[in-house]
Design a protein around this motif. Structure first.
Motif, mmCIF file in Angstrom:
data_model
loop_
_atom_site.group_PDB
_atom_site.id
_atom_site.type_symbol
_atom_site.label_atom_id
_atom_site.label_comp_id
_atom_site.label_asym_id
_atom_site.label_seq_id
_atom_site.Cartn_x
_atom_site.Cartn_y
_atom_site.Cartn_z
ATOM 1 N N ALA A 1 26.507 -6.141 -11.205
ATOM 2 C CA ALA A 1 25.185 -6.753 -11.326
ATOM 3 C C ALA A 1 24.182 -5.951 -10.510
ATOM 4 C CB ALA A 1 25.230 -8.202 -10.852
ATOM 5 N N GLY A 2 22.964 -5.808 -11.033
ATOM 6 C CA GLY A 2 21.963 -5.015 -10.347
ATOM 7 C C GLY A 2 20.941 -5.827 -9.584
ATOM 8 N N THR A 3 20.805 -7.122 -9.868
ATOM 9 C CA THR A 3 19.816 -7.961 -9.195
ATOM 10 C C THR A 3 20.516 -8.890 -8.211
ATOM 11 O OG1 THR A 3 19.979 -9.655 -10.927
ATOM 12 C CG2 THR A 3 18.337 -7.920 -11.227
ATOM 13 N N TRP A 4 19.727 -9.432 -7.296
ATOM 14 C CA TRP A 4 20.335 -10.313 -6.293
ATOM 15 C C TRP A 4 20.852 -11.594 -6.941
ATOM 16 C CZ3 TRP A 4 18.272 -15.127 -5.758
ATOM 17 C CH2 TRP A 4 16.956 -15.326 -6.171
ATOM 18 N N TRP B 1 25.586 -14.820 -8.945
ATOM 19 C CA TRP B 1 26.400 -15.400 -10.024
ATOM 20 C C TRP B 1 27.862 -14.970 -9.867
ATOM 21 C CZ3 TRP B 1 26.280 -18.455 -14.402
ATOM 22 C CH2 TRP B 1 27.269 -18.217 -15.349
ATOM 23 N N VAL B 2 28.084 -13.676 -9.650
ATOM 24 C CA VAL B 2 29.447 -13.168 -9.496
ATOM 25 C C VAL B 2 30.107 -13.770 -8.260
ATOM 26 C CG1 VAL B 2 30.812 -11.096 -9.061
ATOM 27 C CG2 VAL B 2 28.981 -11.040 -10.749
ATOM 28 N N THR C 1 18.745 -23.904 -5.933
ATOM 29 C CA THR C 1 18.747 -25.022 -6.884
ATOM 30 C C THR C 1 19.377 -24.647 -8.215
ATOM 31 O OG1 THR C 1 16.723 -25.875 -5.870
ATOM 32 C CG2 THR C 1 17.291 -26.708 -8.060
ATOM 33 N N ILE C 2 18.983 -23.499 -8.779
ATOM 34 C CA ILE C 2 19.399 -23.188 -10.141
ATOM 35 C C ILE C 2 20.617 -22.282 -10.220
ATOM 36 C CG2 ILE C 2 17.068 -23.527 -11.009
ATOM 37 C CD1 ILE C 2 16.718 -20.535 -11.137
ATOM 38 N N LEU C 3 20.867 -21.454 -9.186
ATOM 39 C CA LEU C 3 22.030 -20.569 -9.230
ATOM 40 C C LEU C 3 23.291 -21.333 -8.824
ATOM 41 C CD1 LEU C 3 20.529 -17.323 -7.676
ATOM 42 C CD2 LEU C 3 21.072 -17.745 -10.067
ATOM 43 N N PRO C 4 24.446 -20.989 -9.383
ATOM 44 C CA PRO C 4 25.672 -21.716 -9.039
ATOM 45 C C PRO C 4 26.132 -21.408 -7.615
ATOM 46 C CG PRO C 4 26.171 -19.859 -10.462
ATOM 47 C CD PRO C 4 24.677 -19.955 -10.403
ATOM 48 N N CYS D 1 32.691 -13.231 -16.655
ATOM 49 C CA CYS D 1 31.773 -13.464 -15.526
ATOM 50 C C CYS D 1 30.978 -12.200 -15.206
ATOM 51 C CB CYS D 1 32.571 -13.927 -14.305
ATOM 52 S SG CYS D 1 31.531 -14.267 -12.861
ATOM 53 N N TYR D 2 31.653 -11.045 -15.149
ATOM 54 C CA TYR D 2 30.958 -9.798 -14.838
ATOM 55 C C TYR D 2 29.958 -9.415 -15.938
ATOM 56 C CZ TYR D 2 34.163 -9.020 -10.930
ATOM 57 O OH TYR D 2 34.849 -9.128 -9.757
#
Length: 401
Positions: free
Chosen positions: A21-24, A29-30, A120-123, A149-150
């Motif tokens: 993943a390239g963004t924070w 997520w990972v 709030t929105i990210l797991p 997932c990746y």
């Protein structure tokens, strides 16, 4: 008309290459899955599966992301990741927080996850639940779920509205609701004062035999106002299309008021479509703007790429710039005889003439009938020319330094 049900199901046939993943928010997520994983070797194998393209088309619906992952056997496995969707009350809190925070709203429109809503929105750890039809059920997640997932993390990099869809709402309905709430916030912030219009009482005006002269007209506003937010009702016109029409009508009315001329009166169908599209840059478009580009291109028999290129030319210099894009012509020799030595003396290199165009590798200058030079750029070994910069009578100043 796209319904809420249509907006809450998206299928992605292809995903960006690579596994990391390239963004924070993609990395978060990972991490939500990795932090509860019991076997690092399975994660490594799942990452390799993602890189090698073992994950087929991905379908996202509220609370669920599903794909078929090809393992060592001929038949692929059905793999899914689930994430709890928000209730209506939870969505109300999220939407109100975004509408009240210009920074959060701006980040979302730029297709970024607002930092203020990350928790709030990210797991969180353990919120992502993996399931797979493979026989490996001893220590989840299996390598197939890890691969999904990746790949999903890379999808979130490109479009963070995916995680909002997993939480229960589609992109279109979210943007419409945010538009309504943002308009309500703006209305509350405006002072509630009545304008002081000049005039005379009706009784006094009727009582006189000779009416007084009419008051002087009000000063024209400096800019066009924002149209009211329209609700989205089943069977009603698209609120984003109404917003576009109201904004355009207001801009034309202001031009008539200040200049006495209709800026669109003599435009062809194609020219008017380009003018409408030029108000919406192609980078980071919302769903409504993407639909506008598609509909305008279809109505004029052109492609969306043709329309995007023409809109870039219109933003470069209006109708004259569009004419330069569409119509090559044969100018007299004088402007070219002066331009080419000037460009060479300025260190810009040698330009090859062709009709009203001067070309040097990835740069091009086009001369208009009004005597202005317009700059264009293209990739190496590609004749795909796009307008850039602003026009000038001096060809040297048009090119980027």
């Amino acid at each position: 008309m796209i319904t809420a049900r249509d907006d809450r199901r998206r299928t992605f046939e292809t995903l960006p290459a690579g596994a990391e993943a390239g963004t924070w928010w993609g990395r978060a997520w990972v991490a939500a899955l990795e932090q509860r994983a019991q076997d690092p070797a399975r994660l490594a194998r799942g990452r390799a599966y993602a890189v090698e393209g073992h994950v087929d088309a991905v379908t996202v619906t509220p609370g669920r992301i599903v794909a078929y992952v090809r393992g060592s056997r001929p038949r692929p496995y059905r793999t899914e990741l689930t994430l709890g969707a928000f209730t209506d009350s939870e969505w109300a809190e999220v939407l109100e927080a975004v509408a009240a925070d210009p920074a959060a709203l701006g980040a979302l429109l730029e297709r970024e996850v607002p930092q203020s809503l990350a928790e709030t929105i990210l797991p969180g750890a353990g919120e992502l639940v993996a399931r797979c039809s493979c026989p490996d059920t001893t220590r989840p997640p299996c390598k197939h779920a890890a691969a999904l997932c990746y790949r999903a993390a890379r999808l979130l990099d490109e479009d963070p509205f995916v995680v909002l869809l997993l939480r229960g709402r589609g992109e279109r309905e979210l943007l419409e609701e945010l538009t309504r709430r943002n308009a309500a916030h703006a209305a509350r912030e405006q002072p509630d004062t009545a304008p002081d219009f000049p005039g005379v009482p009706a009784r006094a005006a009727v009582a006189r035999t000779v009416l007084p002269p009419l008051p002087a007209p009000l000063t024209a506003p400096a800019a066009v106002g924002v149209p009211p937010a329209c609700p989205a009702e089943r069977g009603a016109p698209d609120p984003l299309a109404l917003d576009q029409l109201a904004t355009d009508a207001a801009a034309r009315a202001l031009a008539l008021l200040t200049t006495g001329a209709d800026p669109t009166g003599d435009l062809t169908l194609w020219q008017d479509a380009v003018r409408l599209a030029s108000a919406h840059p192609t980078a980071g478009l919302t769903g409504g703007a993407r639909a506008l580009y598609r509909d305008l291109a279809r109505a004029t028999g052109r492609t969306t790429t043709d329309l995007a290129r023409a809109a870039a030319a219109w933003r470069q210099g209006g109708l004259p710039a569009l004419t330069v894009l569409d119509e090559p012509w044969d100018p007299p020799a004088g402007p070219f005889d002066r331009a080419r030595p000037a460009l060479l003396a300025a260190g810009q290199g040698s330009f090859r003439p062709d009709r009203n165009r001067l070309t040097a590798r990835t740069r091009q200058l086009r001369l208009s009938r009004e005597g202005l030079w317009y700059a264009y750029e293209s990739r190496p070994d590609d004749e795909d020319w796009w307008p850039t910069g602003t026009p000038s009578p001096d060809p040297v100043t048009v090119l980027p330094r």
